[in-house]
Design an enzyme around this catalytic site. Structure first.
Site, PDB file in Angstrom:
ATOM      1  N   GLY A 140     -62.136  35.787  41.198  1.00  0.00           N
ATOM      2  CA  GLY A 140     -63.296  35.353  41.970  1.00  0.00           C
ATOM      3  C   GLY A 140     -63.908  36.442  42.827  1.00  0.00           C
ATOM      4  N   ASP A 159     -76.078  45.511  45.418  1.00  0.00           N
ATOM      5  CA  ASP A 159     -75.637  44.837  46.635  1.00  0.00           C
ATOM      6  C   ASP A 159     -75.453  45.839  47.772  1.00  0.00           C
ATOM      7  OD1 ASP A 159     -74.237  42.382  47.991  1.00  0.00           O
ATOM      8  OD2 ASP A 159     -72.783  44.012  48.169  1.00  0.00           O
ATOM      9  N   LYS A 198     -77.567  46.489  51.578  1.00  0.00           N
ATOM     10  CA  LYS A 198     -76.913  46.649  52.875  1.00  0.00           C
ATOM     11  C   LYS A 198     -77.224  48.014  53.491  1.00  0.00           C
ATOM     12  CE  LYS A 198     -73.213  43.594  51.286  1.00  0.00           C
ATOM     13  NZ  LYS A 198     -71.835  43.541  50.753  1.00  0.00           N
TER      14      LYS A 198
END
Length: 433
Positions: free
Chosen positions: A185, A199, A203
């Site tokens: 996960g 991603d 940031k």
């Protein structure tokens, strides 16, 4: 005592964690704010068994929360950019303050959102958008406000860091570890955003704006992923005294700002090199404070919820303060933002790790080193491996060089008949300047 009413849009992992923290620590939060925080309305397509929402109004349309006149603060946790942007702008238009954990929303649409918030006299808080539970944005924008920030370098994607850690510690290939990360996960079914640097780039965009007082400029971030990293690269890096980390780097060069996300060789003795698994860490170098490191969990339900609730508490405290007296969204007042340019990747300078495979013939290495020399590239170290299927693996470390010169050299080297054109290049940063 009148309570501050919060509306939560999205009841996924972070949303349920936020509900749980607000309910579990309600007394402590009320003491910190000076009045109670009440969850007045939740917008979610379905309930989440991870949290108890008994007694709370629930709507299946998140816009019901944005249009609820009783809601003082809208917490946007639905993710994505299109619907989230519309939702946030609707809430701002209705005079609501915003808390969000949505890094893509802020990185891509933050300039527009902040302008709308300014016009409507409301605030936008987004601590959870970067590095989960680490209060890095507040540290950068307030705790280090006295400093000129030289550079920021961070492991800001736990999935990529987990993969590189397991490749190193378990001597396993990228594909095998990625499959494991998906099973656990840590990685999505489509891992592109994590392993290709998107991603982290979202940031880094936010970190750079707060560090240097520049507008959010996601489109100018250079991105490179980790899917081409091999065990051979990991082992060679260790031989030279480095570890490979997928870093986001923002640097003020004096001639412009570097914004880049890519695999990076960093010295093993640097604290950032010891950050393993799914953990996040950000290193900041200020002219007064020197280098500082911020470390913690970047994902899950509790760490981001910690940052979300901290933002709610801060907005709750500021509801009685005039809007113009509050801390600016990106740490600098909007009329004081810098127009310092963002450099292209061609104009950055750093050391390089090169891995290439050449034919086992006399003169090949001389051709390679001559091309490097012609492009003003000096070699710091070089290792020749054992012959593999007629090809000789060569690993080279260079001194600092402009990327444009390196690109030209690699183009000429790849054109040699005696060199396999699949050349691996990883940037090297010592993080000491």
């Amino acid at each position: 005592m009148k309570s501050i009413k919060v509306g939560i849009a999205g009841l996924g992992t972070v949303g349920s964690g936020t509900v749980n923290v607000l309910k579990r620590n309600a007394g402590e939060i009320a003491r910190r704010v000076g009045q109670p925080i009440e969850i007045a309305h939740i917008g979610a397509r379905r309930d989440n068994p991870a949290c108890d929402i008994t007694g709370i109004r629930v709507s299946r349309d998140v816009f019901d929360v944005a249009n609820d006149p009783d809601v003082d603060i809208l917490v946007e946790l639905i993710g994505g950019t299109d619907v989230a942007r519309e939702l946030v702008l609707t809430a701002i238009g209705n005079g609501k303050h915003i808390v969000t954990a949505n890094k893509a929303l802020i990185a891509e649409h933050g300039n527009e959102i902040f302008l709308a918030a300014q016009e409507h006299g409301v605030d936008v808080a987004f601590e959870a958008a970067v590095a989960g539970g680490i209060p890095i944005l507040k540290a950068l924008g307030e705790g280090l406000a006295a400093n000129h920030i030289n550079w920021v370098a961070g492991i800001i994607n736990g999935t990529g860091n987990y993969i590189l850690t397991e490749m190193e510690q378990g001597a396993r290939g990228f594909d095998e570890v990625l499959a494991e990360a998906q099973a656990l996960g840590y990685a999505e079914a489509d891992p592109t955003f994590d392993v290709e640097g998107v991603d982290a780039a979202h940031k880094l965009t936010i970190l750079a704006s707060i560090a240097f007082g520049i507008p959010l400029q996601f489109s100018k971030v250079y991105m490179e992923g980790i899917s081409r990293i091999t065990i051979e690269d990991v082992n060679s890096a260790a031989q030279f005294g480095y570890r490979i980390k997928h870093l986001g780097i923002a640097k003020d060069t004096g001639n412009g700002i570097e914004l880049r996300v890519h695999p990076t060789l960093i010295p093993q003795e640097i604290m950032l090199a010891a950050v393993n698994g799914v953990m996040n860490a950000v290193m900041i170098d200020g002219d007064a404070v020197g280098p500082t490191l911020y470390y913690g969990a970047g994902a899950g339900d509790k760490p981001p919820a910690s940052a979300v609730v901290a933002d709610i508490i801060e907005l709750g405290r500021e509801l009685t303060v005039d809007h113009h007296e509050r801390v600016p969204y990106l740490g600098f007042h909007t009329d004081q933002m810098s127009d310092e340019p963002v450099l292209t990747i061609e104009d950055i300078s750093c050391g390089y790790y090169l891995r290439l495979h050449v034919q086992d013939k006399a003169g090949v290495l001389a051709d390679v080193t001559r091309i490097l020399s012609d492009n003003r590239i000096s070699i710091e170290a070089m290792v020749q491996k054992e012959v593999d299927e007629g090809l000789v693996p060569i690993v080279i470390l260079t001194h600092r060089v402009r990327e444009g010169d390196m690109n030209e050299a690699l183009k000429r080297i790849a054109a040699l008949d005696t060199v396999d054109n699949d050349i691996m290049r990883i940037r090297v940063e010592t993080l000491d300047a």
